[in-house]
Scaffold this motif. Structure first.
Motif, PDB file in Angstrom:
ATOM      1  N   PHE A 131       8.111  -7.838  34.001  1.00  0.00           N
ATOM      2  CA  PHE A 131       7.442  -8.007  33.121  1.00  0.00           C
ATOM      3  C   PHE A 131       8.191  -7.301  31.559  1.00  0.00           C
ATOM      4  CE2 PHE A 131       3.725  -8.032  36.049  1.00  0.00           C
ATOM      5  CZ  PHE A 131       3.418  -9.405  35.716  1.00  0.00           C
ATOM      6  N   LEU A 132       8.652  -6.291  31.684  1.00  0.00           N
ATOM      7  CA  LEU A 132       9.526  -5.546  30.634  1.00  0.00           C
ATOM      8  C   LEU A 132      10.591  -6.788  30.146  1.00  0.00           C
ATOM      9  CD1 LEU A 132      10.416  -2.074  31.765  1.00  0.00           C
ATOM     10  CD2 LEU A 132       8.423  -2.976  30.121  1.00  0.00           C
ATOM     11  N   GLN A 133      11.333  -7.450  31.272  1.00  0.00           N
ATOM     12  CA  GLN A 133      12.151  -8.389  30.664  1.00  0.00           C
ATOM     13  C   GLN A 133      11.429  -9.731  29.809  1.00  0.00           C
ATOM     14  OE1 GLN A 133      16.078  -8.323  30.764  1.00  0.00           O
ATOM     15  NE2 GLN A 133      15.385  -9.749  29.130  1.00  0.00           N
ATOM     16  N   ALA A 134      10.340 -10.031  30.571  1.00  0.00           N
ATOM     17  CA  ALA A 134       9.705 -11.015  30.040  1.00  0.00           C
ATOM     18  C   ALA A 134       9.253 -10.584  28.487  1.00  0.00           C
ATOM     19  CB  ALA A 134       8.267 -11.447  30.656  1.00  0.00           C
ATOM     20  N   GLN A 184       0.391  -8.427  20.889  1.00  0.00           N
ATOM     21  CA  GLN A 184      -0.851  -8.569  21.890  1.00  0.00           C
ATOM     22  C   GLN A 184      -0.870 -10.057  22.335  1.00  0.00           C
ATOM     23  OE1 GLN A 184      -3.754  -7.644  18.785  1.00  0.00           O
ATOM     24  NE2 GLN A 184      -3.595  -5.522  19.356  1.00  0.00           N
ATOM     25  N   SER A 185      -0.206 -10.954  21.990  1.00  0.00           N
ATOM     26  CA  SER A 185      -0.397 -12.239  22.415  1.00  0.00           C
ATOM     27  C   SER A 185       0.832 -12.373  23.827  1.00  0.00           C
ATOM     28  CB  SER A 185       0.116 -13.273  21.442  1.00  0.00           C
ATOM     29  OG  SER A 185       1.097 -13.267  20.913  1.00  0.00           O
ATOM     30  N   ALA A 201      -0.367 -12.989  27.356  1.00  0.00           N
ATOM     31  CA  ALA A 201       0.397 -13.981  28.237  1.00  0.00           C
ATOM     32  C   ALA A 201       0.748 -13.634  29.322  1.00  0.00           C
ATOM     33  CB  ALA A 201       1.548 -14.561  27.510  1.00  0.00           C
ATOM     34  N   TYR A 202       1.223 -12.476  29.775  1.00  0.00           N
ATOM     35  CA  TYR A 202       1.614 -11.818  31.039  1.00  0.00           C
ATOM     36  C   TYR A 202       0.378 -11.143  31.652  1.00  0.00           C
ATOM     37  CZ  TYR A 202       5.892 -13.699  29.930  1.00  0.00           C
ATOM     38  OH  TYR A 202       7.004 -14.811  29.329  1.00  0.00           O
ATOM     39  N   GLY A 203      -0.758 -11.324  31.455  1.00  0.00           N
ATOM     40  CA  GLY A 203      -1.895 -10.788  32.420  1.00  0.00           C
ATOM     41  C   GLY A 203      -2.185  -9.589  31.801  1.00  0.00           C
ATOM     42  N   ARG A 204      -2.137  -8.959  30.819  1.00  0.00           N
ATOM     43  CA  ARG A 204      -2.753  -7.828  30.205  1.00  0.00           C
ATOM     44  C   ARG A 204      -4.402  -7.967  29.918  1.00  0.00           C
ATOM     45  NH1 ARG A 204      -1.891  -2.957  26.900  1.00  0.00           N
ATOM     46  NH2 ARG A 204      -3.665  -1.948  26.730  1.00  0.00           N
ATOM     47  N   THR A 205      -5.144  -7.233  30.485  1.00  0.00           N
ATOM     48  CA  THR A 205      -6.458  -6.948  30.356  1.00  0.00           C
ATOM     49  C   THR A 205      -6.921  -5.621  29.400  1.00  0.00           C
ATOM     50  OG1 THR A 205      -7.112  -6.255  32.593  1.00  0.00           O
ATOM     51  CG2 THR A 205      -7.166  -8.760  32.029  1.00  0.00           C
ATOM     52  N   ARG A 206      -8.087  -5.567  28.862  1.00  0.00           N
ATOM     53  CA  ARG A 206      -8.361  -4.396  28.410  1.00  0.00           C
ATOM     54  C   ARG A 206      -9.609  -4.052  28.418  1.00  0.00           C
ATOM     55  NH1 ARG A 206      -4.783  -3.387  24.320  1.00  0.00           N
ATOM     56  NH2 ARG A 206      -3.301  -5.065  23.574  1.00  0.00           N
ATOM     57  N   ASP A 207     -10.014  -4.253  29.796  1.00  0.00           N
ATOM     58  CA  ASP A 207     -11.414  -3.934  30.310  1.00  0.00           C
ATOM     59  C   ASP A 207     -11.903  -2.334  30.434  1.00  0.00           C
ATOM     60  OD1 ASP A 207     -11.781  -6.765  30.548  1.00  0.00           O
ATOM     61  OD2 ASP A 207     -11.342  -6.505  32.840  1.00  0.00           O
ATOM     62  N   VAL A 208     -10.856  -1.515  30.929  1.00  0.00           N
ATOM     63  CA  VAL A 208     -10.893  -0.318  30.916  1.00  0.00           C
ATOM     64  C   VAL A 208      -9.888   0.433  30.309  1.00  0.00           C
ATOM     65  CG1 VAL A 208     -10.704   1.793  32.710  1.00  0.00           C
ATOM     66  CG2 VAL A 208     -11.919  -0.492  33.250  1.00  0.00           C
ATOM     67  N   PRO A 209     -10.090   1.191  29.247  1.00  0.00           N
ATOM     68  CA  PRO A 209      -9.088   2.030  28.659  1.00  0.00           C
ATOM     69  C   PRO A 209      -8.085   2.800  29.329  1.00  0.00           C
ATOM     70  CG  PRO A 209     -11.268   2.514  27.496  1.00  0.00           C
ATOM     71  CD  PRO A 209     -11.368   1.731  28.921  1.00  0.00           C
ATOM     72  N   ALA A 230      -6.090   1.809  31.567  1.00  0.00           N
ATOM     73  CA  ALA A 230      -6.001   1.208  32.873  1.00  0.00           C
ATOM     74  C   ALA A 230      -4.590   0.735  33.131  1.00  0.00           C
ATOM     75  CB  ALA A 230      -7.043   0.276  33.348  1.00  0.00           C
ATOM     76  N   PRO A 231      -4.080   0.699  34.758  1.00  0.00           N
ATOM     77  CA  PRO A 231      -2.909   0.336  34.853  1.00  0.00           C
ATOM     78  C   PRO A 231      -2.943  -1.292  34.173  1.00  0.00           C
ATOM     79  CG  PRO A 231      -3.870   1.187  36.837  1.00  0.00           C
ATOM     80  CD  PRO A 231      -4.797   1.305  35.615  1.00  0.00           C
ATOM     81  N   ARG A 232      -1.495  -1.670  33.832  1.00  0.00           N
ATOM     82  CA  ARG A 232      -1.359  -3.096  33.049  1.00  0.00           C
ATOM     83  C   ARG A 232      -0.110  -3.768  33.325  1.00  0.00           C
ATOM     84  NH1 ARG A 232      -2.859   1.347  30.082  1.00  0.00           N
ATOM     85  NH2 ARG A 232      -1.572   2.146  28.668  1.00  0.00           N
ATOM     86  N   THR A 233       0.008  -4.940  33.315  1.00  0.00           N
ATOM     87  CA  THR A 233       1.229  -5.508  33.656  1.00  0.00           C
ATOM     88  C   THR A 233       2.203  -5.439  32.394  1.00  0.00           C
ATOM     89  OG1 THR A 233       0.049  -7.544  32.444  1.00  0.00           O
ATOM     90  CG2 THR A 233       0.376  -7.377  35.030  1.00  0.00           C
ATOM     91  N   LEU A 234       1.527  -5.361  31.226  1.00  0.00           N
ATOM     92  CA  LEU A 234       2.625  -5.034  29.964  1.00  0.00           C
ATOM     93  C   LEU A 234       1.765  -4.281  28.839  1.00  0.00           C
ATOM     94  CD1 LEU A 234       5.090  -5.957  29.319  1.00  0.00           C
ATOM     95  CD2 LEU A 234       4.452  -7.964  28.584  1.00  0.00           C
ATOM     96  N   ASP A 235       2.508  -3.472  28.383  1.00  0.00           N
ATOM     97  CA  ASP A 235       2.017  -2.547  27.109  1.00  0.00           C
ATOM     98  C   ASP A 235       2.872  -2.802  26.016  1.00  0.00           C
ATOM     99  OD1 ASP A 235       0.091  -1.115  25.696  1.00  0.00           O
ATOM    100  OD2 ASP A 235       1.088   0.970  26.484  1.00  0.00           O
ATOM    101  N   ILE A 236       2.757  -3.151  25.070  1.00  0.00           N
ATOM    102  CA  ILE A 236       3.548  -3.278  23.573  1.00  0.00           C
ATOM    103  C   ILE A 236       3.023  -2.727  22.584  1.00  0.00           C
ATOM    104  CG2 ILE A 236       5.068  -4.672  22.437  1.00  0.00           C
ATOM    105  CD1 ILE A 236       4.853  -7.013  24.651  1.00  0.00           C
ATOM    106  N   ASP A 237       3.637  -1.611  22.151  1.00  0.00           N
ATOM    107  CA  ASP A 237       3.038  -1.165  20.883  1.00  0.00           C
ATOM    108  C   ASP A 237       4.269  -1.202  19.642  1.00  0.00           C
ATOM    109  OD1 ASP A 237       0.815   0.041  21.855  1.00  0.00           O
ATOM    110  OD2 ASP A 237       2.010   1.836  22.761  1.00  0.00           O
ATOM    111  N   VAL A 238       3.955  -1.562  18.509  1.00  0.00           N
ATOM    112  CA  VAL A 238       4.711  -1.542  17.356  1.00  0.00           C
ATOM    113  C   VAL A 238       4.815  -0.070  17.072  1.00  0.00           C
ATOM    114  CG1 VAL A 238       5.089  -2.400  15.080  1.00  0.00           C
ATOM    115  CG2 VAL A 238       4.099  -3.812  16.734  1.00  0.00           C
ATOM    116  N   LEU A 239       6.112   0.570  17.136  1.00  0.00           N
ATOM    117  CA  LEU A 239       6.262   1.892  16.818  1.00  0.00           C
ATOM    118  C   LEU A 239       6.422   2.199  15.233  1.00  0.00           C
ATOM    119  CD1 LEU A 239       8.755   2.708  19.613  1.00  0.00           C
ATOM    120  CD2 LEU A 239       6.375   3.342  19.593  1.00  0.00           C
TER     121      LEU A 239
END
Length: 188
Positions: free
Chosen positions: A39-42, A97-98, A102-110, A112-121
């Motif tokens: 997921f990180l490489q993707a 965010q897109s 695309a790699y399955g991130r959901t935002r149902d529970v703040p 929560a475990p996630r496939t991918l988390d990307i932040d603009v630092l």
């Protein structure tokens, strides 16, 4: 790592012809579900798949405990991707965010475990305090799992209002942040 482009170069907007500055930008990448390295490489591959984004460096991979996550959440793999870009902070956030979606991130529970988390630092010396877009990232100075990998690849970046990454990284408690032998690659 790749060759660092000239930071003084400007690029013309393809629609308006307006000149846009090339800004050094950093993304925090994280994953704590599934094949975390995959997921990180993707994320690296997808974020840099644009003529308006020039990859500069990607940090080594680190493992860290999840922050403010539900009990029992798995550990994160983290990295920082540094690029030069003419894109606006909002465009970068939308791209991040897109990519997450695309790699399955959901935002149902703040948190929560996630496939991918990307932040603009950070995006050069740009600041934004909009409700949905805060740049520099509001908690980056508290996060060893962001600052330690960032210091590996761009220690002299000056975060607006906070200081140089190397100084910020030396001021955080790095307990629980462990460098792994795993590596990510910038696409050729």
């Amino acid at each position: 790592m790749t060759n660092v482009p000239n930071p003084n170069v400007v690029d013309a907007d393809t629609l308006t012809g307006d000149l846009r500055p090339l800004r050094r930008t950093a993304f925090a990448l994280g994953s704590n579900l599934g094949d975390r390295i995959e997921f990180l490489q993707a994320a690296v591959d997808t974020l840099t798949d644009s003529s308006e984004i020039v990859p500069v460096a990607v940090s080594p991979v680190y493992e860290s405990e999840p922050v403010d996550a539900p009990e029992g959440s798995p550990k994160f793999y983290n990295a920082v991707l540094v690029v030069d870009t003419t894109l606006s902070p909002r465009s970068l956030m939308e791209r991040a965010q897109s990519t997450e979606s695309a790699y399955g991130r959901t935002r149902d529970v703040p948190n929560a475990p996630r496939t991918l988390d990307i932040d603009v630092l950070a995006v050069g010396d740009v600041t934004s305090d909009d409700d949905d877009l805060r740049v520099p990232h509001p908690r980056l100075a508290e996060r060893a799992f962001v600052l330690i990998p960032w210091a590996d690849v761009d220690p002299d970046f000056s975060v607006p209002g906070l200081g140089r990454v190397v100084e910020l990284s030396s001021a955080v408690d790095a307990t629980g942040v462990r460098r792994l032998d795993e590596t990510l690659e910038i696409p050729a």
